[in-house]
Enzyme design. Structure first.
Site, PDB file in Angstrom:
ATOM      1  CG  ASP A   1      -7.589   8.187  10.956  1.00 10.86           C
ATOM      2  OD1 ASP A   1      -8.652   8.644  10.475  1.00 10.86           O
ATOM      3  OD2 ASP A   1      -7.316   6.970  10.965  1.00 10.86           O
TER       4      ASP A   1
ATOM      5  CE1 TYR B   1      -9.903   0.832  11.901  1.00  7.67           C
ATOM      6  CE2 TYR B   1      -8.122   1.193  10.348  1.00  7.67           C
ATOM      7  CZ  TYR B   1      -9.320   0.602  10.677  1.00  7.67           C
ATOM      8  OH  TYR B   1      -9.930  -0.212   9.772  1.00  7.67           O
TER       9      TYR B   1
ATOM     10  NE  ARG C   1       1.195   3.435 -12.749  1.00 10.43           N
ATOM     11  CZ  ARG C   1       2.103   4.078 -13.488  1.00 10.43           C
ATOM     12  NH1 ARG C   1       2.483   5.314 -13.172  1.00 10.43           N
ATOM     13  NH2 ARG C   1       2.642   3.475 -14.530  1.00 10.43           N
TER      14      ARG C   1
HETATM   15  C1  LIG Z   1     -11.966   2.337   9.056  1.00  7.86           C
HETATM   16  C2  LIG Z   1     -10.911   3.280   9.480  1.00  7.86           C
HETATM   17  C3  LIG Z   1      -9.743   3.413   8.740  1.00  7.86           C
HETATM   18  C4  LIG Z   1      -9.413   2.527   7.569  1.00  7.86           C
HETATM   19  O1  LIG Z   1     -10.260   2.623   6.500  1.00  7.86           O
HETATM   20  P1  LIG Z   1     -10.384   1.425   5.453  1.00  7.86           P
HETATM   21  O2  LIG Z   1     -10.993   2.088   4.277  1.00  7.86           O
HETATM   22  O3  LIG Z   1     -11.234   0.392   6.096  1.00  7.86           O
HETATM   23  O4  LIG Z   1      -9.007   0.924   5.159  1.00  7.86           O
HETATM   24  C5  LIG Z   1      -8.808   4.333   9.161  1.00  7.86           C
HETATM   25  N1  LIG Z   1      -9.013   5.088  10.247  1.00  7.86           N
HETATM   26  C6  LIG Z   1     -10.128   4.986  10.986  1.00  7.86           C
HETATM   27  C7  LIG Z   1     -10.280   5.851  12.177  1.00  7.86           C
HETATM   28  C8  LIG Z   1     -11.109   4.074  10.636  1.00  7.86           C
HETATM   29  O5  LIG Z   1     -12.189   3.950  11.400  1.00  7.86           O
END
Ligand SMILES: *Cc1c(COP(=O)(O)O)cnc(C)c1O
Length: 376
Positions: free
Chosen positions: A162, A90, A36
């Site tokens: 992000d 998002y 883990r």
């Molecule tokens: C797709 C995306 C995510 C999430 O990613 P997943 O792997 O699909 O959970 C987060 N932030 C942005 C800006 C995205 O485009």
């Protein structure tokens, strides 16, 4: 060997009880203790991601991008705290604020990242963190990221970006003042539409906290997936440069079409956010949107259905081009849509994720789909 082997393991065997008693030092990577906590394949990916993120002391892996967002926010926030979230985040991030975080006694307030004074005025004693994303999800606005991060720091809040769109090669988030940067590795790093994963990188103190919280939540990614992500990472730079060049060419072509009201592509000179993108970013990618002029949802959908080289689907950042009908008005609380005071009729859009196909083929495909949209 160029690449680390795939270590599939839950259990590490110790020579004797004395060795067992030496144990792992708490919360420390680099010693195999139990599956883990990861194994050398995952550590190799973490190390590589840390290396390309200026200012990072370490990187934590998560089983998806959304898990990375949840993992980071559940590390930084406590009951009673307020999170400021960019209004063009998002959508699953928005949903997380209104659901998961609310259930844990954390309040999320949305703000327009293009309105700095209003953003600054939103901070209060309880504001612990800010979640930003640029360009905005679907709508592609570029905000003044360094200024927003600086204001958060002045107000005593932690800033999280992000950074899935640009990644560390396109925007050095920690160097530009962010405390934590995260990515959906599912997109560009994976790059081949066969992998779900996320990551978060930070300086020493926050990295230790992220790692500890991830351990408490039982967060782990498989070594097979980590090996795939490492493979994707090797070609990330060339793929991004190719996608960016193709996207720019297609965006330029689209901007000359009468059916198109606005091209929302920060790499395109004259497009919204281009000046800030040029100032702050060192790269782009293949993801951008455009809005039709006076075309209703049905017409827009006919266009998307007529595309032959573009798949219709979620996600992006893969080798293959995708198209997605968008209507960001459904995903915002305080920002206007259509963008930039556009006419109300000009609100049906398409998001394109440009892959590695020949851009001239993609343009020809878009042209024939526009023709079929007009014909019916
Ligand atoms: C797709 C995306 C995510 C999430 O990613 P997943 O792997 O699909 O959970 C987060 N932030 C942005 C800006 C995205 O485009």
């Amino acid at each position: 060997m160029v690449n680390p082997p795939v270590w599939r393991a839950s259990t590490h065997l110790y020579e004797n009880t004395a060795r067992l008693a030496e144990g792992p030092r708490r919360n420390e990577d680099g010693r195999f203790f139990y599956g883990r906590r990861g194994a050398p394949t995952q550590w190799a990916l973490c190390e590589a991601l840390t290396q390309i993120e200026p200012g990072a002391a370490g990187t934590v892996l998560y089983p998806s991008g959304v898990a990375a967002i949840a993992g980071v926010l559940l590390t930084l926030l406590r009951p009673g705290d307020v999170l400021l979230m960019t209004d063009n985040a998002y959508d699953p991030s928005r949903t997380m604020g209104k659901g998961l975080l609310k259930d844990f006694g954390i309040e999320t307030r949305f703000f327009d990242p293009l309105d700095l004074p209003a953003y600054e005025a939103l901070f209060c004693e309880k504001t612990r963190a800010v979640l930003l994303e640029a360009p905005g999800s679907l709508s592609m606005e570029v905000c003044d990221l360094p200024a927003l991060a600086r204001i958060a720091r002045e107000k005593g809040a932690l800033s999280v970006l992000d950074n899935t769109w640009a990644g560390p090669l396109g925007f050095a988030a920690l160097e530009k003042g962010f405390d934590v940067t995260l990515m959906a590795l599912t997109k560009h790093v994976g790059g081949h539409s066969d992998l779900m994963m996320g990551s978060a990188s930070a300086g020493e103190e926050l990295y230790a906290r992220l790692r500890q919280r991830a351990q408490q939540l039982g967060t782990v990614v498989s070594p097979d997936d980590a090996a795939l992500a490492l493979r994707g990472l090797r070609t990330l730079d060339v793929r991004l440069r190719q996608e960016t060049a193709s996207a720019l060419k297609i965006a330029q072509w689209l901007s000359g079409r009468a059916e198109v009201a606005q091209v929302l592509c920060p790499m395109l000179p004259g497009a919204p956010g281009h000046e800030l993108w040029k100032r702050d970013f060192t790269g782009g990618c293949g993801l951008f949107s455009f809005v039709f002029r006076d075309v209703h949802a049905a017409g827009r959908n006919r266009f998307v259905d007529a595309l032959e080289l573009f798949g219709i689907g979620y996600s992006w950042g893969g080798f293959e081009s995708l198209a997605l009908p968008i209507e960001p008005a459904n995903y915002r609380s305080c920002m206007a849509w259509p963008p930039g005071g556009g006419a109300p009729a000009d609100r049906f859009g398409v998001r394109l994720s440009i892959g590695l196909e020949d851009p001239d083929d993609l343009i020809a495909d878009i042209e024939q789909a526009l023709g079929r949209m007009a014909a019916s």
